[in-house]
Design a protein around this motif. Structure first.
Motif, PDB file in Angstrom:
ATOM      1  N   GLU A 283      20.265  36.425  21.411  1.00 44.52           N
ATOM      2  CA  GLU A 283      20.184  37.877  21.231  1.00 44.52           C
ATOM      3  C   GLU A 283      19.147  38.475  22.186  1.00 44.52           C
ATOM      4  O   GLU A 283      19.327  39.568  22.712  1.00 44.52           O
ATOM      5  CB  GLU A 283      19.815  38.238  19.786  1.00 44.52           C
ATOM      6  CG  GLU A 283      20.898  37.939  18.750  1.00 44.52           C
ATOM      7  CD  GLU A 283      21.134  36.442  18.524  1.00 44.52           C
ATOM      8  OE1 GLU A 283      20.170  35.643  18.694  1.00 44.52           O
ATOM      9  OE2 GLU A 283      22.271  36.057  18.203  1.00 44.52           O
TER      10      GLU A 283
ATOM     11  N   VAL B 235      20.655  38.891  25.564  1.00 45.44           N
ATOM     12  CA  VAL B 235      21.561  40.046  25.575  1.00 45.44           C
ATOM     13  C   VAL B 235      20.748  41.337  25.716  1.00 45.44           C
ATOM     14  O   VAL B 235      21.086  42.223  26.500  1.00 45.44           O
ATOM     15  CB  VAL B 235      22.408  40.090  24.277  1.00 45.44           C
ATOM     16  CG1 VAL B 235      23.204  41.388  24.188  1.00 45.44           C
ATOM     17  CG2 VAL B 235      23.336  38.880  24.211  1.00 45.44           C
ATOM     18  N   ARG B 236      19.657  41.423  24.974  1.00 39.21           N
ATOM     19  CA  ARG B 236      18.822  42.632  25.050  1.00 39.21           C
ATOM     20  C   ARG B 236      18.233  42.807  26.446  1.00 39.21           C
ATOM     21  O   ARG B 236      18.097  43.923  26.945  1.00 39.21           O
ATOM     22  CB  ARG B 236      17.691  42.576  24.006  1.00 39.21           C
ATOM     23  CG  ARG B 236      18.205  42.813  22.596  1.00 39.21           C
ATOM     24  CD  ARG B 236      17.057  43.115  21.643  1.00 39.21           C
ATOM     25  NE  ARG B 236      16.422  44.400  21.913  1.00 39.21           N
ATOM     26  CZ  ARG B 236      15.220  44.741  21.446  1.00 39.21           C
ATOM     27  NH1 ARG B 236      14.530  43.902  20.712  1.00 39.21           N
ATOM     28  NH2 ARG B 236      14.699  45.922  21.722  1.00 39.21           N
TER      29      ARG B 236
ATOM     30  N   LYS C 190      19.622  41.950  29.233  1.00 43.14           N
ATOM     31  CA  LYS C 190      20.660  42.479  30.120  1.00 43.14           C
ATOM     32  C   LYS C 190      20.827  43.982  29.905  1.00 43.14           C
ATOM     33  O   LYS C 190      21.011  44.736  30.861  1.00 43.14           O
ATOM     34  CB  LYS C 190      21.987  41.742  29.902  1.00 43.14           C
ATOM     35  CG  LYS C 190      22.957  42.030  31.037  1.00 43.14           C
ATOM     36  CD  LYS C 190      24.243  41.257  30.968  1.00 43.14           C
ATOM     37  CE  LYS C 190      25.141  41.693  32.130  1.00 43.14           C
ATOM     38  NZ  LYS C 190      26.499  41.141  32.020  1.00 43.14           N
ATOM     39  N   GLU C 191      20.710  44.398  28.650  1.00 45.60           N
ATOM     40  CA  GLU C 191      20.791  45.837  28.357  1.00 45.60           C
ATOM     41  C   GLU C 191      19.649  46.613  29.013  1.00 45.60           C
ATOM     42  O   GLU C 191      19.751  47.806  29.255  1.00 45.60           O
ATOM     43  CB  GLU C 191      20.728  46.078  26.837  1.00 45.60           C
ATOM     44  CG  GLU C 191      21.966  45.612  26.110  1.00 45.60           C
ATOM     45  CD  GLU C 191      21.747  45.477  24.590  1.00 45.60           C
ATOM     46  OE1 GLU C 191      22.694  45.064  23.908  1.00 45.60           O
ATOM     47  OE2 GLU C 191      20.627  45.775  24.094  1.00 45.60           O
ATOM     48  N   GLN C 192      18.557  45.887  29.288  1.00 45.91           N
ATOM     49  CA  GLN C 192      17.388  46.530  29.907  1.00 45.91           C
ATOM     50  C   GLN C 192      17.395  46.428  31.432  1.00 45.91           C
ATOM     51  O   GLN C 192      16.389  46.700  32.086  1.00 45.91           O
ATOM     52  CB  GLN C 192      16.097  45.871  29.376  1.00 45.91           C
ATOM     53  CG  GLN C 192      15.884  46.003  27.877  1.00 45.91           C
ATOM     54  CD  GLN C 192      15.607  47.449  27.477  1.00 45.91           C
ATOM     55  OE1 GLN C 192      14.874  48.163  28.145  1.00 45.91           O
ATOM     56  NE2 GLN C 192      16.223  47.888  26.395  1.00 45.91           N
TER      57      GLN C 192
ATOM     58  N   THR D  37      19.259  41.012  35.103  1.00 40.28           N
ATOM     59  CA  THR D  37      20.467  40.192  35.258  1.00 40.28           C
ATOM     60  C   THR D  37      20.159  38.850  35.907  1.00 40.28           C
ATOM     61  O   THR D  37      21.056  38.108  36.277  1.00 40.28           O
ATOM     62  CB  THR D  37      21.519  40.923  36.110  1.00 40.28           C
ATOM     63  OG1 THR D  37      20.909  41.284  37.350  1.00 40.28           O
ATOM     64  CG2 THR D  37      22.025  42.178  35.402  1.00 40.28           C
TER      65      THR D  37
ATOM     66  N   THR E 190      25.037  36.205  34.164  1.00 32.28           N
ATOM     67  CA  THR E 190      23.739  36.437  34.808  1.00 32.28           C
ATOM     68  C   THR E 190      23.356  35.174  35.573  1.00 32.28           C
ATOM     69  O   THR E 190      23.982  34.122  35.410  1.00 32.28           O
ATOM     70  CB  THR E 190      22.668  36.776  33.756  1.00 32.28           C
ATOM     71  OG1 THR E 190      22.757  35.837  32.682  1.00 32.28           O
ATOM     72  CG2 THR E 190      22.863  38.178  33.205  1.00 32.28           C
TER      73      THR E 190
ATOM     74  N   ARG F  72      22.641  45.528  37.613  1.00 32.35           N
ATOM     75  CA  ARG F  72      23.891  45.409  36.874  1.00 32.35           C
ATOM     76  C   ARG F  72      24.662  44.182  37.311  1.00 32.35           C
ATOM     77  O   ARG F  72      24.619  43.809  38.448  1.00 32.35           O
ATOM     78  CB  ARG F  72      24.766  46.639  37.105  1.00 32.35           C
ATOM     79  CG  ARG F  72      24.318  47.818  36.267  1.00 32.35           C
ATOM     80  CD  ARG F  72      25.083  49.070  36.666  1.00 32.35           C
ATOM     81  NE  ARG F  72      24.204  50.235  36.686  1.00 32.35           N
ATOM     82  CZ  ARG F  72      23.846  50.936  35.618  1.00 32.35           C
ATOM     83  NH1 ARG F  72      24.285  50.615  34.444  1.00 32.35           N
ATOM     84  NH2 ARG F  72      23.045  51.978  35.727  1.00 32.35           N
TER      85      ARG F  72
END
Ligand SMILES: [Zn+2]
Length: 453
Positions: A134, A137-138, A140-142, A145, A176, A453
């Protein structure tokens, strides 16, 4: 603004011409551009116009054992820009008991409003706890990558094989890229202990405790792990002929393996560990400097595409006041050497001397690193629509590299006395002139965090 009469060099070729900058972007590139109205004109007079450098391996404002790197974001990115680098990628870390987000927040705070060029992060992953999935994943949201793992230093920041494999599997899930520092941590720890008992103050024990095969073994293992996890992998600071060969073979098999080396491994060698007194501590970095034969192999690997990028691993510790922590014990000398400011001039000079065309050097220093980490074509090349990160460099300005004339915040350079004829004259960061005729002219730090990204 119009820059004209230069020789524009990209990885695809070169031509005489110019370009227009507007609102931080390059808006036109061509051979026949003329000033529009009252437009400001910079005559590059036959100098080269290159994309701003992209250094994807720096350690800025980083704690290391008993001290902090001497460069923080203000001094480190200013030095980068003075040396023609306009994008850096740094490695946030987190302490035990903290999350990746804590580490990212800490680095965002160190850098916010304090960077003279844009910067991105590879987040260090130093373990595999419950909930790591998790956390990734967080990240990558930030805008993160790419990540980093160490196959050494398992008593601190490093990971064991099972953890490393788990991280690689997650890279597949997330699409990533993992950067890996490759040395066999178990072997070098044991050798370090043995050599420290024999003679703790002998700096030659630093390279002795990290023989070539500690790197080759780890590179080979990491490449196999990446194959099993079916992911690409990026090998940082390749220093040995053996590791270069392993990477070459993997590429020949069609595996997606990417690699970088650094100027210190191309230009300096292990004889620097035989200097009198404590002088050799300047060259204590990991992996250590190698032999002339390793240098030759690395140059060949650059030329033939085995190695994709040249970064610096800039990690500055003062010779007086920081390196000397290890006067009595070589294992306590802070590991690292500065290079963020000298990479471009050194590589343009010594790469050219080796017969590597400027186009290829631009690829290694700017374009390919930007491409590998998702920043291309906004960064790393010269094209209409891209960021106006530009360097004007003369090829006929002989001078010597010297700590006294550099602005990185550290009291030595490992490249003291190196002669170069390439000189970074003018630098633009997103259209803002930062260096003019060799002088710093940028008023405030306007670099931003790069959301990848
Ligand atoms: Zn590093």
């Amino acid at each position: 603004m119009l820059i004209k009469n230069g020789i524009i060099v990209t990885e695809d070729g070169r031509f005489e011409g110019g370009l227009r900058i507007r609102d931080g972007k390059i808006t036109a590139v061509g051979t026949e551009l003329e000033p529009e109205g009252e437009e400001e004109v910079l005559d590059a007079e036959g100098a080269y116009i290159l994309p701003g450098g992209v250094d994807v391996h720096t350690h800025i404002d980083m704690p290391a054992g008993e001290c902090m790197t001497s460069d923080d974001y203000l001094t480190g990115t200013r030095a980068a820009v003075m040396g023609g680098t306009t994008t850096v990628m740094d490695f946030p870390e987190y302490d035990e008991g903290e999350t990746l987000m804590d580490g990212l927040n800490c680095w965002r705070k160190k850098s916010e409003g304090r960077a003279y060029c844009d910067y991105g992060f590879h987040m260090t992953v130093s373990g595999w706890d419950e909930g790591m999935k998790e956390q990734l994943v967080r990240m990558k949201e930030q805008g993160i990558t790419s990540f980093k793992a160490y196959t050494a230093y398992q008593d601190g920041i490093g990971v064991y094989d099972e953890q490393l494999f788990g991280i690689l599997q997650e890279m597949k899930e997330l699409d990533t890229l993992l950067c890996v520092h490759c040395e066999n941590g178990d072997v070098l720890r044991r050798l370090q202990r043995q050599l420290r008992e024999e003679n703790a103050s002998d700096i030659r024990n630093h390279p002795k405790s990290r023989p070539n095969l500690t790197e080759k073994e780890a590179v080979s293992r990491v490449i196999d792990f990446a194959a099993m996890a079916d992911v690409p992998v990026y090998i940082v600071h390749v220093s040995t002929k053996e590791a270069a060969e392993v990477i070459r073979q993997a590429k020949q098999r069609g595996q997606r393996v990417y690699a970088e080396t650094c100027p210190q491994y191309l230009l300096l060698d292990e004889s620097l560990y035989d200097l009198p007194g404590f002088e050799s501590a300047k060259y204590v970095l990991s992996p250590p400097l190698r032999t002339k034969a390793d240098q030759e192999a690395l140059w060949k690997a650059l030329a033939d595409g085995t190695i994709d990028a040249v970064s610096t691993d800039h990690c500055s510790f003062r010779f007086h006041g920081q390196k000397d922590l290890g006067k009595e014990d070589f294992t306590r000398i802070p590991n690292g050497t500065p290079g963020i400011e000298t990479r471009m001039e050194l590589m343009l000079e010594y790469g050219s001397r080796r017969g590597i065309p400027l186009e290829k050097l631009v690829s290694l220093l700017c374009t390919e690193p930007a491409r590998l980490f998702g920043l291309h074509p906004v960064k790393g090349t010269i094209r209409a629509g891209g960021d106006a990160d530009l360097v004007i460099v003369r090829g006929d300005a002989p001078h010597r590299i010297s700590a006294g004339t550099l602005c990185q915040d550290v009291d030595y350079t490992p490249f003291e006395g190196f002669e170069v004829t390439y000189q970074i004259q003018d630098v633009f960061v997103k259209g803002i002139q930062a260096k003019r005729k060799g002088e710093w002219v940028m008023e405030k730090p306007e670099g931003r965090f790069l959301f990848c990204r």
